[in-house]
Write an enzyme that holds these catalytic residues in place. Structure first.
Site, PDB file in Angstrom:
ATOM      1  N   ASN A  62       0.855  -1.187   0.000  1.00  8.67           N
ATOM      2  CA  ASN A  62       0.000   0.000   0.000  1.00  8.67           C
ATOM      3  C   ASN A  62       0.889   1.234   0.000  1.00  8.67           C
ATOM      4  OD1 ASN A  62      -2.943  -0.930   0.331  1.00  8.67           O
ATOM      5  ND2 ASN A  62      -1.784  -2.187   1.795  1.00  8.67           N
ATOM      6  N   GLU A  63       1.146   1.722  -1.201  1.00  4.46           N
ATOM      7  CA  GLU A  63       2.077   2.835  -1.379  1.00  4.46           C
ATOM      8  C   GLU A  63       1.418   4.163  -1.009  1.00  4.46           C
ATOM      9  OE1 GLU A  63       5.039   2.238  -1.714  1.00  4.46           O
ATOM     10  OE2 GLU A  63       5.573   0.892  -3.350  1.00  4.46           O
ATOM     11  N   PRO A  64       2.220   5.245  -0.870  1.00  6.37           N
ATOM     12  CA  PRO A  64       1.649   6.562  -0.585  1.00  6.37           C
ATOM     13  C   PRO A  64       0.483   6.863  -1.527  1.00  6.37           C
ATOM     14  CG  PRO A  64       4.022   6.676  -0.478  1.00  6.37           C
ATOM     15  CD  PRO A  64       3.682   5.280  -0.929  1.00  6.37           C
TER      16      PRO A  64
END
Ligand code: GLP
Length: 356
Positions: A174-176
């Site tokens: 879950n990236e920025p």
């Protein structure tokens, strides 16, 4: 920069309780001397959960992570299986993520990683192992991700989720920009994540650009979460996650709202936390000479003043009123510290280091 291990002996709180010491921290955390010691504790918690579920005739649903951080936990679980008879026959696992596209046989796949480090060495039923499938056709991915969520739900939900953290603040992948309500889905990897993975893939060009990941909401629904971080290159993101504001810019900050999450850190990963970096901001300190010079140099940087210009107010406004009281006045303290620092300069007064 000093590691927390080196700094810690200087910081003994006279009367500061745990609450005062951790007042900038929004996530419960435990700090260990090293990752080996910490990993054993985490493995023991998992083993205890598996056994207590076994006693009740229930299955135990584990969310598992890859990366270097959990390797020692898996080693310890395997040891417990082999030497202490810990059985995984009631365990169902769901892995957080997988690169996309990615074949299972590829030795960079998370499928391969999990079998190599854990599944091949324990008595888990193969049908109870779930790792997102990096070979699903793109047009079927949406349904595949919905099914992955449903399978977790039908298994009774995650009892325990093991996490690492990426330097971008990602959990799973879950990236920025990931939303608090996100579910299992395909995501584009952040450039920093791909740089960090490039040594495993023999260059950034070989790192997949996408991945399948459980969502933030999938992780947040787990009854218990343990995130592990080791080493100084995680110190900055750990500070932002534990002490910063909740934001999708650092998805791990969503864990601040989880009722039963613990961060397990080694001393190097904790070094940027305020209680180690600037302990005078969290409570009273025993002011050794080393701590005094560290604090005063910090105060000069903060106030953009030279040492001889620091005032009583500067000290009082920045958590050093006890130091001020101990030393008498800013005037005396400034001169003493100025002389101390000056003595460290070689060549001062034609090489006479004891001249003020
Ligand atoms: C990858 C994984 C994450 C993991 C992170 C940190 O990006 N998808 O789940 O937490 O790496 O890896 P490491 O533990 O090697 O620092």
């Amino acid at each position: 920069m000093k590691s927390a291990l080196e700094i810690k002996p200087d910081i003994s709180y006279k009367s500061a309780g745990k609450f005062e010491e951790t007042r900038f921290e929004k996530i419960h955390n435990e700090i260990f001397k090293n990752s080996a010691e910490a990993s054993v504790i985490v493995a023991q918690e998992i083993a205890q959960l598996i056994r207590s579920k076994q006693e009740k005739g229930k299955s135990c649903v584990l969310g598992l992570a890859t990366g270097s951080s959990p390797i020692k936990v898996y080693e310890e679980l395997v040891r417990m299986h082999k030497e202490e008879g810990l059985s995984f026959s009631n365990v169902i696992t769901f892995n957080l993520d997988e690169y996309y596209p990615m074949s299972r046989e590829n030795n960079q796949s998370y499928h391969y990683f999990m079998h190599q480090h854990l599944f091949n060495h324990i008595d888990i039923k193969p049908e109870n192992v779930n790792v997102p499938d990096g070979t699903v056709a793109i047009e079927e991915l949406n349904q595949y991700c919905i099914d992955y969520e449903m399978n977790i739900k039908n298994a009774g939900g995650l009892d325990f989720q093991l996490l690492g953290i990426g330097r971008t603040g990602h959990v799973g992948f879950n990236e920025p920009g990931s939303h608090i309500n996100s579910g299992t889905r395909i995501i584009t990897l952040d450039h920093i994540t791909r740089v960090d993975a490039s040594s495993d893939f023999n260059g950034i060009d070989n790192v997949p650009k996408r991945a399948i990941t459980m969502g933030v909401s999938t992780i947040m629904r787990s009854k218990r979460i343990v995130l592990m971080a080791w080493g100084q290159n995680k110190a900055d993101i750990i500070k932002r996650t534990i002490q910063g504001d909740i934001s999708s810019e650092v998805p791990a900050t969503f864990l601040q709202n989880h009722p039963n999450a613990t961060f397990v850190l080694d001393q190097s990963a904790a070094v940027e936390l305020t209680r180690f970096k600037t302990p005078w901001l969290v409570g009273e300190c025993i002011w050794t000479q080393e701590l005094k010079s560290k604090a005063i140099v910090w105060l000069c940087q903060k106030t953009k003043q030279s040492i001889l210009k620091l005032t009583d107010r500067d000290y009082n406004n920045n958590g050093m009123s006890d130091l001020l009281a101990q030393e008498g006045s800013a005037y005396d303290m400034n001169i003493n510290m100025f002389n101390d620092l000056q003595h460290t300069i070689k060549g001062w007064q034609c090489g006479n280091t004891n001249t003020d």
